[in-house]
Design a protein around this motif. Structure first.
Motif, PDB file in Angstrom:
ATOM      1  N   GLU A 292       0.855  -1.190   0.000  1.00  0.00           N
ATOM      2  CA  GLU A 292       0.000   0.000   0.000  1.00  0.00           C
ATOM      3  C   GLU A 292       0.888   1.237   0.000  1.00  0.00           C
ATOM      4  OE1 GLU A 292      -3.892   0.655   2.443  1.00  0.00           O
ATOM      5  OE2 GLU A 292      -2.301   1.712   3.514  1.00  0.00           O
ATOM      6  N   ILE A 293       0.699   2.086  -1.023  1.00  0.00           N
ATOM      7  CA  ILE A 293       1.550   3.258  -1.186  1.00  0.00           C
ATOM      8  C   ILE A 293       0.679   4.506  -1.245  1.00  0.00           C
ATOM      9  CG2 ILE A 293       3.337   4.356  -2.599  1.00  0.00           C
ATOM     10  CD1 ILE A 293       3.925   1.622  -3.797  1.00  0.00           C
ATOM     11  N   THR A 294       1.014   5.514  -0.414  1.00  0.00           N
ATOM     12  CA  THR A 294       0.333   6.805  -0.456  1.00  0.00           C
ATOM     13  C   THR A 294       1.241   7.793  -1.170  1.00  0.00           C
ATOM     14  OG1 THR A 294      -0.790   6.338   1.640  1.00  0.00           O
ATOM     15  CG2 THR A 294      -0.751   8.626   0.899  1.00  0.00           C
ATOM     16  N   LEU A 295       0.662   8.491  -2.172  1.00  0.00           N
ATOM     17  CA  LEU A 295       1.450   9.357  -3.033  1.00  0.00           C
ATOM     18  C   LEU A 295       0.913  10.778  -3.051  1.00  0.00           C
ATOM     19  CD1 LEU A 295       1.619   6.975  -6.132  1.00  0.00           C
ATOM     20  CD2 LEU A 295       3.435   7.320  -4.451  1.00  0.00           C
ATOM     21  N   GLU A 296       1.822  11.739  -3.168  1.00  0.00           N
ATOM     22  CA  GLU A 296       1.447  13.122  -3.431  1.00  0.00           C
ATOM     23  C   GLU A 296       1.422  13.302  -4.943  1.00  0.00           C
ATOM     24  OE1 GLU A 296       2.846  17.679  -2.268  1.00  0.00           O
ATOM     25  OE2 GLU A 296       4.146  15.968  -1.830  1.00  0.00           O
ATOM     26  N   THR A 297       0.279  13.701  -5.471  1.00  0.00           N
ATOM     27  CA  THR A 297       0.086  13.768  -6.915  1.00  0.00           C
ATOM     28  C   THR A 297      -0.421  15.151  -7.331  1.00  0.00           C
ATOM     29  OG1 THR A 297      -2.040  12.676  -6.487  1.00  0.00           O
ATOM     30  CG2 THR A 297      -0.257  11.302  -7.304  1.00  0.00           C
ATOM     31  N   ASN A 298      -0.567  15.355  -8.638  1.00  0.00           N
ATOM     32  CA  ASN A 298      -0.921  16.674  -9.166  1.00  0.00           C
ATOM     33  C   ASN A 298      -2.288  16.692  -9.838  1.00  0.00           C
ATOM     34  OD1 ASN A 298       1.521  17.960  -8.409  1.00  0.00           O
ATOM     35  ND2 ASN A 298       2.558  17.019 -10.147  1.00  0.00           N
ATOM     36  N   GLY A 299      -3.226  15.905  -9.326  1.00  0.00           N
ATOM     37  CA  GLY A 299      -4.561  15.905  -9.899  1.00  0.00           C
ATOM     38  C   GLY A 299      -4.919  14.560 -10.492  1.00  0.00           C
ATOM     39  N   MET A 300      -6.176  14.437 -10.939  1.00  0.00           N
ATOM     40  CA  MET A 300      -6.671  13.147 -11.400  1.00  0.00           C
ATOM     41  C   MET A 300      -5.971  12.673 -12.671  1.00  0.00           C
ATOM     42  SD  MET A 300      -8.555  12.337  -8.976  1.00  0.00           S
ATOM     43  CE  MET A 300      -8.957  10.743  -9.687  1.00  0.00           C
ATOM     44  N   ASP A 301      -5.562  13.594 -13.559  1.00  0.00           N
ATOM     45  CA  ASP A 301      -4.832  13.180 -14.762  1.00  0.00           C
ATOM     46  C   ASP A 301      -3.518  12.518 -14.384  1.00  0.00           C
ATOM     47  OD1 ASP A 301      -6.840  14.144 -16.370  1.00  0.00           O
ATOM     48  OD2 ASP A 301      -5.829  16.055 -16.810  1.00  0.00           O
ATOM     49  N   HIS A 302      -2.854  13.075 -13.395  1.00  0.00           N
ATOM     50  CA  HIS A 302      -1.595  12.499 -12.928  1.00  0.00           C
ATOM     51  C   HIS A 302      -1.834  11.121 -12.299  1.00  0.00           C
ATOM     52  CE1 HIS A 302       2.318  13.069 -10.380  1.00  0.00           C
ATOM     53  NE2 HIS A 302       2.516  12.287 -11.431  1.00  0.00           N
ATOM     54  N   VAL A 303      -2.889  11.011 -11.515  1.00  0.00           N
ATOM     55  CA  VAL A 303      -3.228   9.726 -10.890  1.00  0.00           C
ATOM     56  C   VAL A 303      -3.466   8.663 -11.958  1.00  0.00           C
ATOM     57  CG1 VAL A 303      -4.950   8.498  -9.502  1.00  0.00           C
ATOM     58  CG2 VAL A 303      -4.196  10.777  -8.806  1.00  0.00           C
ATOM     59  N   ASN A 304      -4.215   9.010 -12.986  1.00  0.00           N
ATOM     60  CA  ASN A 304      -4.496   8.054 -14.062  1.00  0.00           C
ATOM     61  C   ASN A 304      -3.222   7.656 -14.804  1.00  0.00           C
ATOM     62  OD1 ASN A 304      -7.254   8.047 -13.520  1.00  0.00           O
ATOM     63  ND2 ASN A 304      -7.653   9.778 -14.871  1.00  0.00           N
TER      64      ASN A 304
END
Length: 394
Positions: free
Chosen positions: A368-380
């Motif tokens: 299980e990894i928690t990430l800091e991302t830049n929005g839903m496009d980045h998540v996808n």
């Protein structure tokens, strides 16, 4: 019946001046010219001080001497406590047992006697009315009172005084005291100005009443906007709202949450969930290029709740994401997975990896990894990269 000018002269003695300001962000969001009326910056943290002070100022000497009592989830409580303190009146405030501590403490600091009673507002109100009868207190209704409604309506005078051309005013709705006073006052000034009421989807008691043509009591209310979680609106507020409010909008808890996050990020202002209803409604408007005033009605929110809201908002907007990836329980595979994630420019916040919990049958383990991302496009994009590398995402 209402003398809003005289009411404003009374409340002006104690309130802060909450000036309109233009919002580029919310204007772009709604394709309108949006001005925010920040009653979250009001003394006691909400508009409620207006109605409370107006009501208490008009009590006779006998009523003031015997003392007053009210029931409130918080904002009306602080408004009454502050007003009573200013006018030298003994005040007892009944609040539901689950009231946030910031609102309890905010009431106590004005010298009021606080009684915590009941699981919800209705139980609390019944207890307050009982105490009023037993002890001879004057009960101060939180919204269904003509003097309280009159005091809340003073906001309308300030709006039209500051903004020459107003097309729409958007107002949060709980029991209806605010929208009743504002709509009644603003229609006296200019019947062409439209008033829109906003309620949480799961606490739309005023809309339900107007739809049925009579006051109804909802079976239950469940919303993060606790200040507007009212199952049954008032008699006076209903009669005024049905005649003077032009339209209604319902918003979800997720929409309220996004509005709160946007207000904090874009304007560095903190509001409580109920206070942000008018901002949450902006994306649902069916008109454009109009001058719109969004009333932010209050800002009394517990700091721990702010933290919860921010975290939830970050997940909702894809600023933080949590994924569970199945990998072979072989040395070096976790390092390979992290290298693939690093390629996407995501920042790792935490990892939960326990090789002792590997499946004896499949020899794999879930990470299980928690990430800091830049929005839903980045998540996808991260998901696509991980899947293309042959990993299984749960």
């Amino acid at each position: 019946m209402f003398d809003f000018i005289s009411a404003k002269e009374r409340v002006d003695q104690v309130i802060n001046k909450t000036h309109l300001f233009y919002s580029d962000y919310f204007s772009d969001l709604s394709n309108n010219n949006v001005y925010i009326k920040p009653e979250n910056l009001q003394k006691t943290g909400s508009f409620k001080i207006r109605g409370a002070y107006n009501k208490l100022s008009k009590l006779d000497d006998s009523q003031k001497e015997k003392g007053i009592i009210t029931a409130s989830a918080g904002n009306h409580a602080q408004g009454v406590a502050f007003s009573a303190n200013k006018l030298g009146i003994d005040a007892t405030i009944c609040m539901p047992e689950q009231t946030p501590m910031i609102k309890v403490e905010g009431t106590l600091k004005y010298g009021a006697n606080v009684v915590l009673y009941g699981e919800n507002f209705d139980e609390c109100k019944e207890h307050a009315i009982k105490l009023a009868e037993e002890k001879g207190f004057t009960f101060i209704p939180p919204f269904d009172d003509l003097d309280v409604i009159e005091g809340q309506g003073t906001i309308a005078l300030e709006i039209v005084d500051e903004l020459e051309y107003v097309d729409y005013v958007i107002v949060p709705v709980g029991g209806g005291g605010l929208i009743a006073g504002l709509a009644k006052c603003i229609k006296q000034i200019s019947p062409l100005i439209k008033v829109i009421g906003v309620e949480p989807v799961s606490a739309a008691s005023m809309q339900e009443a107007i739809k049925k043509g009579k006051i109804v009591k909802l079976d239950g209310v469940d919303t993060i906007a606790d200040g507007t979680a009212v199952a049954e609106v008032g008699k006076y507020t209903y009669e005024i709202a049905k005649d003077y409010v032009d339209d209604w909008v319902s918003v979800s808890d997720e929409e309220i949450l996004m509005a709160l996050i946007s207000l904090m990020e874009r304007h560095k202002l903190i509001a409580e969930p109920s206070g942000a209803l008018s901002l949450a409604a902006l994306s649902k408007l069916n008109f454009y290029n109009k001058n719109v005033v969004s009333l932010v009605s209050g800002g009394n929110i517990d700091m721990s709740f702010i933290s919860q809201l921010i975290n939830r908002g970050l997940y909702e907007t894809g600023r933080i994401t949590r994924i569970t990836v199945e990998i072979p329980n072989i040395p070096g595979k976790l390092q390979a997975l992290l290298s693939d994630i690093a390629y996407t420019k995501a920042n790792v916040i935490s990892i939960n990896h326990d090789s002792l919990k590997a499946s004896s049958r499949y020899k794999n383990i879930n990470v299980e990894i928690t990430l800091e991302t830049n929005g839903m496009d980045h998540v996808n994009k991260i998901r696509d990269v991980i899947i293309k590398k042959g990993y299984i995402i749960h």
